[in-house]
Design a protein around this motif. Sequence first.
Motif, mmCIF file in Angstrom:
data_model
loop_
_atom_site.group_PDB
_atom_site.id
_atom_site.type_symbol
_atom_site.label_atom_id
_atom_site.label_comp_id
_atom_site.label_asym_id
_atom_site.label_seq_id
_atom_site.Cartn_x
_atom_site.Cartn_y
_atom_site.Cartn_z
ATOM 1 N N GLN A 157 63.642 5.537 50.690
ATOM 2 C CA GLN A 157 62.837 6.628 51.248
ATOM 3 C C GLN A 157 61.422 6.596 50.682
ATOM 4 O O GLN A 157 60.457 6.808 51.406
ATOM 5 C CB GLN A 157 63.489 7.974 50.956
ATOM 6 C CG GLN A 157 64.719 8.240 51.782
ATOM 7 C CD GLN A 157 65.409 9.543 51.407
ATOM 8 O OE1 GLN A 157 65.182 10.090 50.342
ATOM 9 N NE2 GLN A 157 66.262 10.017 52.293
ATOM 10 N N ASP A 212 78.264 5.803 43.125
ATOM 11 C CA ASP A 212 77.636 6.880 43.892
ATOM 12 C C ASP A 212 76.204 7.116 43.413
ATOM 13 O O ASP A 212 75.290 7.299 44.218
ATOM 14 C CB ASP A 212 78.460 8.156 43.771
ATOM 15 C CG ASP A 212 77.924 9.274 44.642
ATOM 16 O OD1 ASP A 212 77.675 9.035 45.838
ATOM 17 O OD2 ASP A 212 77.761 10.398 44.119
ATOM 18 N N GLU A 213 76.003 7.076 42.101
ATOM 19 C CA GLU A 213 74.659 7.240 41.552
ATOM 20 C C GLU A 213 73.747 6.094 41.985
ATOM 21 O O GLU A 213 72.579 6.315 42.339
ATOM 22 C CB GLU A 213 74.705 7.323 40.024
ATOM 23 C CG GLU A 213 75.297 8.611 39.514
ATOM 24 C CD GLU A 213 75.388 8.650 37.995
ATOM 25 O OE1 GLU A 213 74.580 7.992 37.317
ATOM 26 O OE2 GLU A 213 76.280 9.352 37.492
ATOM 27 N N ALA A 262 66.457 4.582 54.820
ATOM 28 C CA ALA A 262 67.654 4.954 54.059
ATOM 29 C C ALA A 262 68.832 5.190 54.989
ATOM 30 O O ALA A 262 69.946 4.773 54.702
ATOM 31 C CB ALA A 262 67.373 6.191 53.215
ATOM 32 N N ASP A 314 72.481 3.120 55.000
ATOM 33 C CA ASP A 314 73.691 3.824 54.597
ATOM 34 C C ASP A 314 74.995 3.129 55.010
ATOM 35 O O ASP A 314 75.890 2.986 54.185
ATOM 36 C CB ASP A 314 73.687 5.250 55.121
ATOM 37 C CG ASP A 314 73.302 6.259 54.062
ATOM 38 O OD1 ASP A 314 73.174 7.429 54.428
ATOM 39 O OD2 ASP A 314 73.153 5.882 52.895
ATOM 40 N N HIS A 371 74.057 4.316 44.688
ATOM 41 C CA HIS A 371 73.792 4.547 46.106
ATOM 42 C C HIS A 371 72.668 5.556 46.286
ATOM 43 O O HIS A 371 71.728 5.333 47.056
ATOM 44 C CB HIS A 371 75.065 5.032 46.806
ATOM 45 C CG HIS A 371 74.823 5.486 48.203
ATOM 46 N ND1 HIS A 371 74.626 6.806 48.530
ATOM 47 C CD2 HIS A 371 74.718 4.795 49.360
ATOM 48 C CE1 HIS A 371 74.418 6.909 49.828
ATOM 49 N NE2 HIS A 371 74.471 5.709 50.354
ATOM 50 N N ASP A 372 72.763 6.681 45.586
ATOM 51 C CA ASP A 372 71.728 7.711 45.703
ATOM 52 C C ASP A 372 70.356 7.172 45.288
ATOM 53 O O ASP A 372 69.347 7.473 45.921
ATOM 54 C CB ASP A 372 72.083 8.935 44.853
ATOM 55 C CG ASP A 372 73.273 9.716 45.412
ATOM 56 O OD1 ASP A 372 73.668 9.467 46.573
ATOM 57 O OD2 ASP A 372 73.810 10.567 44.675
ATOM 58 N N LEU A 373 70.331 6.367 44.242
ATOM 59 C CA LEU A 373 69.062 5.785 43.795
ATOM 60 C C LEU A 373 68.500 4.811 44.831
ATOM 61 O O LEU A 373 67.293 4.792 45.081
ATOM 62 C CB LEU A 373 69.240 5.082 42.449
ATOM 63 C CG LEU A 373 69.466 6.011 41.256
ATOM 64 C CD1 LEU A 373 69.867 5.201 40.022
ATOM 65 C CD2 LEU A 373 68.215 6.822 40.979
ATOM 66 N N LYS A 374 69.360 4.011 45.434
ATOM 67 C CA LYS A 374 68.907 3.072 46.464
ATOM 68 C C LYS A 374 68.341 3.816 47.669
ATOM 69 O O LYS A 374 67.329 3.409 48.233
ATOM 70 C CB LYS A 374 70.052 2.144 46.897
ATOM 71 C CG LYS A 374 70.368 1.084 45.876
ATOM 72 C CD LYS A 374 71.458 0.163 46.381
ATOM 73 C CE LYS A 374 71.711 -0.955 45.401
ATOM 74 N NZ LYS A 374 72.741 -1.884 45.882
ATOM 75 N N VAL A 375 68.993 4.887 48.044
ATOM 76 C CA VAL A 375 68.496 5.688 49.160
ATOM 77 C C VAL A 375 67.137 6.282 48.806
ATOM 78 O O VAL A 375 66.198 6.241 49.611
ATOM 79 C CB VAL A 375 69.506 6.803 49.538
ATOM 80 C CG1 VAL A 375 68.887 7.808 50.500
ATOM 81 C CG2 VAL A 375 70.759 6.185 50.147
ATOM 82 N N ALA A 376 67.010 6.804 47.595
ATOM 83 C CA ALA A 376 65.737 7.394 47.164
ATOM 84 C C ALA A 376 64.630 6.345 47.129
ATOM 85 O O ALA A 376 63.497 6.624 47.550
ATOM 86 C CB ALA A 376 65.895 8.047 45.793
#
Length: 109
Positions: free
Chosen positions: A72, A61-62, A81, A85, A64-69
């Motif tokens: 972006q 999950d972390e 992003a 997803d 994933h959040d970093l990849k999205v950030a």
Amino acid sequence: MGQVTVRVGGYSHPVSCEDGQEAHLVALAAEVDKRVNSIKAMGGQFGESRLLLLASLLLADEVHDLKVAVAQARTGGAGAAEAEDPRLAERIARIADRIEGIAANLDRA
């Protein structure tokens, strides 16, 4: 080939790695151990394989959040992003399935 023994969740695990990567592997294991300890602090009784599964999902999950950030930041907005997803969600689901399979095998051992 290097060899280290890491402790995760109170258990020792011998792990092989490339020469020179021992300290990095120990640091990675410490990150996993931190997640395992946070899960233990929530209460409940979990076996070792279940704890490792939950810790792996927290780490995924972390990531994933970093990849999205990062996506972006590269595009200056959320468009890339959001497009990424579904693929990430599918990959995480496949990884979770693999982890469940490994956990099931660990339970049998």
